[in-house]
Every structure is written in structure tokens, then in C-alpha cells.
Design a protein around this motif. Structure first.
Motif, PDB file in Angstrom:
ATOM      1  N   GLU A 137       0.202 -17.161 -21.118  1.00  0.00           N
ATOM      2  CA  GLU A 137       0.973 -18.394 -21.325  1.00  0.00           C
ATOM      3  C   GLU A 137       2.459 -18.091 -21.480  1.00  0.00           C
ATOM      4  O   GLU A 137       3.299 -18.944 -21.208  1.00  0.00           O
ATOM      5  N   THR A 185       0.378 -23.694 -13.991  1.00  0.00           N
ATOM      6  CA  THR A 185      -0.591 -22.599 -13.808  1.00  0.00           C
ATOM      7  C   THR A 185      -0.469 -21.954 -12.432  1.00  0.00           C
ATOM      8  O   THR A 185      -1.217 -21.025 -12.128  1.00  0.00           O
ATOM      9  N   SER A 204      -7.948 -21.588 -11.963  1.00  0.00           N
ATOM     10  CA  SER A 204      -7.468 -21.131 -13.257  1.00  0.00           C
ATOM     11  C   SER A 204      -7.240 -22.352 -14.129  1.00  0.00           C
ATOM     12  O   SER A 204      -6.573 -23.302 -13.719  1.00  0.00           O
ATOM     13  N   GLU A 226      -5.703 -25.055 -11.697  1.00  0.00           N
ATOM     14  CA  GLU A 226      -5.068 -24.549 -10.483  1.00  0.00           C
ATOM     15  C   GLU A 226      -6.167 -24.045  -9.550  1.00  0.00           C
ATOM     16  O   GLU A 226      -7.128 -23.411  -9.999  1.00  0.00           O
TER      17      GLU A 226
END
Ligand code: PHE
Length: 341
Positions: A137, A185, A204, A226
Motif C-alpha cells: 500500500e 491498484t 488484485s 484490478e
């Protein structure tokens, strides 16, 4: 009634009761004896208590003492017979405990609706052959921007539109070195292609961060799904089919889906993906054919492979499916709301 008569009556009753308790062969016999001598309605004790009324007042005290001793004896004998037969307190089992009553459930909690949604999305996409991939992240500008064909001067890199981590000076924010909380993402597309050769078929699911003021449809942290599919001869028709199959699985066979021409630096051509919701077209994300510049950034030959990518908002999908109207409800921590899912 004379005191002597009273005492001899009790002596006899006591002997009978003790004999009966001691010789009781089972719990039923104990209970029968208990009712006969100690029963609140018709037990012998009841009669004896009545007899007290006919005792001369001067003898009452002595009679009362004998009566108390009588009660204690019978009670002890009753308990002794119970424990002899394996019941009662001596065995540690409370005779008033009802093992058939429902128990007290431990508070174990349950899975948050967004996590449930993520699991559901992974399951649907998994059936179409997409594997789950992950990325950090906290990202660097290469994965969040540069490799995605978003140049240094692009407005998407504006410090006001991103959560850059603390930097030496404000002017540095948005430049090559400064890390940020990922804003999309799509970073994971780059990470997967850097690590693997085609064919690639991944999704993802994770958090992204944007400094938006919270309202019914915006929150500074949200989730995206994603998707990335890279192989030989992948076309826009494949993209549309996958998204349509996904949408009918997740939102139902009657879902209406619309692809609207759009622009993203990392896809060409690009579309915005809308679903009809309460007679209104609502944007759920973006998609398109992977831009050749992205393939070059990860060392793929754009002449040999093609692919599509998409990014959908997980909260919006969850809200549409469950009829949730305010994204903030998902993150308020209000258990009355969360318990419904
Ligand atoms: N990353 C884009 C966004 O966050 C969505 C997107 C993903 C668009 C993949 C095209 C391809 O808005």
C-alpha cells in the motif's frame, strides 16, 4: 397433644423416613420418599407442623427444637441418599441445571461486508482463471505513476490529489523519490509483469487512498479490484466479455452494463465501465487495452503481446449488491449496521 406424644411421633416418623431414604434403590424412590416426608403439600412434615398448634405453650420451645432436629435429619438423609445414587451436589452436578437449555454464545464477531465482498469477487474471478496477486500500500512513484505512463508533470501526481509520505520539502512531493499511499491498484499490474512473463491472468484486491472529502459515495480509503490479462491476441472483445460475465455473476443476470469511451495513460483505447443502478448509469471503474508504453516499461515486446486491464470500485459493487446507499456506513464501525451482513 402432650410433648411426649409429639416427640415419640417424630421419633417414629424420623426412623421411617431415614429407613426409606437409606433403602431407596433409585432416584425415583428417593423422590417418592422426599414427597412423602418433606413434600410441601402432603408430606409428613406438614402434619407435624400442624401438630405444633396443639402443644401446650410452655412445651413449645422443646417441641420446636425437636422439630428442627427432625427437619435437619431428614434433609441430610435425603441429600445422602441422592449422592449415594450418584446425583445431587456431592457429584458436582447442580440438580437444578437444565442441560437442554440453549447455552450462552461466545461473541465471536463476523466478517466485514467488504471482506465478504472481496472473497466473493475472488471466487467469481477465480472461476474464470484469474489468480490473486498483491502489492504494497506504500508505493514508489515508479509503480504508481511512471511505469503506468503517467509522466512527472501529469496532474494525477499533484500532491493535493495524493497522500505523499513526509518529505524533506513540499516541492519534492510528487517527484521521483517520494513515496505515497497508492492511489490505484494498477501498481500491481506493474509488479506482476516485472516478476512474470506472459501469459498473465491476475486480479488484485486491495486498499487505495485519495484525499477526497467523505460523502455518500467518496471515502479517502477504498478498495479496488484490478484485473490484468496479457497473452497473444487479446482483444477488447475479451475484456468486454470478462466484465460482462463478472457483472452477471456478481450483480445478477439482468444487470445492464455500459462501456463509455474514456482516457487513462496506461490503456489505449480506454473505457469507463458503468452499471445501471436505480435507472441511473453509475461509474464502477475504468478499463482498456494495456498501452504499449506500459509493456515497454516492464520489458515486454508490445509487438508480440497484447492485454487488457480493468479497475473496479469494490465498495460500489458491495453497495450496489446489498442496496447500501452511504459508503461511510461501511467504515463507521456501527455494529447495528455491520451485523446485517
Ligand atoms: N486505475 C484506474 C483508476 O483508479 C482504473 C483503471 C484500471 C483503468 C485499469 C484502466 C485500467 O481510476
Amino acid at each position: 397433644m402432650s410433648l411426649d406424644k409429639f416427640i415419640s411421633t417424630l421419633d417414629q416418623l424420623e426412623k421411617d423416613a431415614l429407613d426409606s431414604f437409606e433403602s431407596a434403590a433409585d432416584a425415583d424412590a428417593v423422590e417418592e420418599t422426599r414427597v412423602r416426608f418433606l413434600g410441601a403439600k402432603k408430606g409428613a412434615l406438614k402434619d407435624v407442623q400442624k401438630m405444633m398448634g396443639g402443644i401446650d405453650p410452655s412445651d413449645r420451645k422443646a417441641a420446636g427444637m425437636r422439630l428442627n432436629a427432625f427437619k435437619t435429619k431428614l434433609q441430610e438423609s435425603f441429600e445422602a441418599s441422592q449422592s449415594r445414587l450418584g446425583g445431587g451436589e456431592a457429584s458436582g452436578i447442580d440438580p437444578t441445571f437444565d442441560a437442554t437449555l440453549p447455552g450462552i454464545r461466545p461473541n465471536v464477531g463476523h466478517i466485514h461486508p467488504i471482506t465478504q465482498t472481496i472473497n466473493h469477487l475472488m471466487e467469481i474471478m477465480g472461476r474464470m482463471g484469474f489468480e490473486a496477486a498483491e502489492g504494497p500500500e506504500v508505493e514508489d512513484p515508479w509503480h504508481n505513476f511512471v511505469a503506468l505512463n503517467i509522466p512527472e508533470d501529469h496532474p494525477a501526481r499533484d500532491p493535493l490529489d495524493n497522500f505523499y509520505l513526509a518529505t524533506a520539502s513540499a516541492t519534492q512531493a510528487g517527484s521521483e523519490g517520494s513515496q505515497l499511499l497508492r492511489s490505484q491498484t494498477s501498481t500491481v499490474q506493474i509488479r506482476v509483469m516485472e516478476q512474470h512473463q506472459p501469459p498473465i491472468r491476475v486480479i488484485s484486491l486491495g486498499r487505495v487512498y485519495r484525499p477526497d472529502a467523505p460523502d455518500a459515495t467518496h471515502y479517502p480509503m477504498f478498495h479496488q479490484m484490478e484485473g490484468l490479462y496479457v497473452d497473444k491476441h487479446v482483444t477488447m472483445a475479451n475484456l468486454k466479455t470478462v466484465l460482462r460475465v463478472f457483472a452477471t455473476n456478481y450483480l445478477g443476470g439482468d444487470v445492464q452494463i455500459r462501456f463509455r469511451p474514456s482516457f487513462f495513460p496506461f490503456t489505449e483505447p480506454s473505457v469507463e465501465v458503468d452499471f445501471l443502478w436505480n435507472d441511473t448509469w453509475i461509474e464502477f471503474g475504468g478499463a482498456g487495452m494495456v498501452d504499449p508504453a506500459v509493456f515497454e516499461a516492464v520489458g515486454y515486446d508490445p509487438e508480440k503481446v497484447s492485454g487488457f486491464a480493468f479497475g473496479l470500485g469494490v465498495e460500489r459493487l458491495c453497495m450496489r449488491r446489498h442496496g447500501i446507499t452511504d459508503i461511510r456506513d461501511l467504515y463507521s464501525g456501527d455494529l447495528r449496521f455491520l451485523r446485517q451482513f
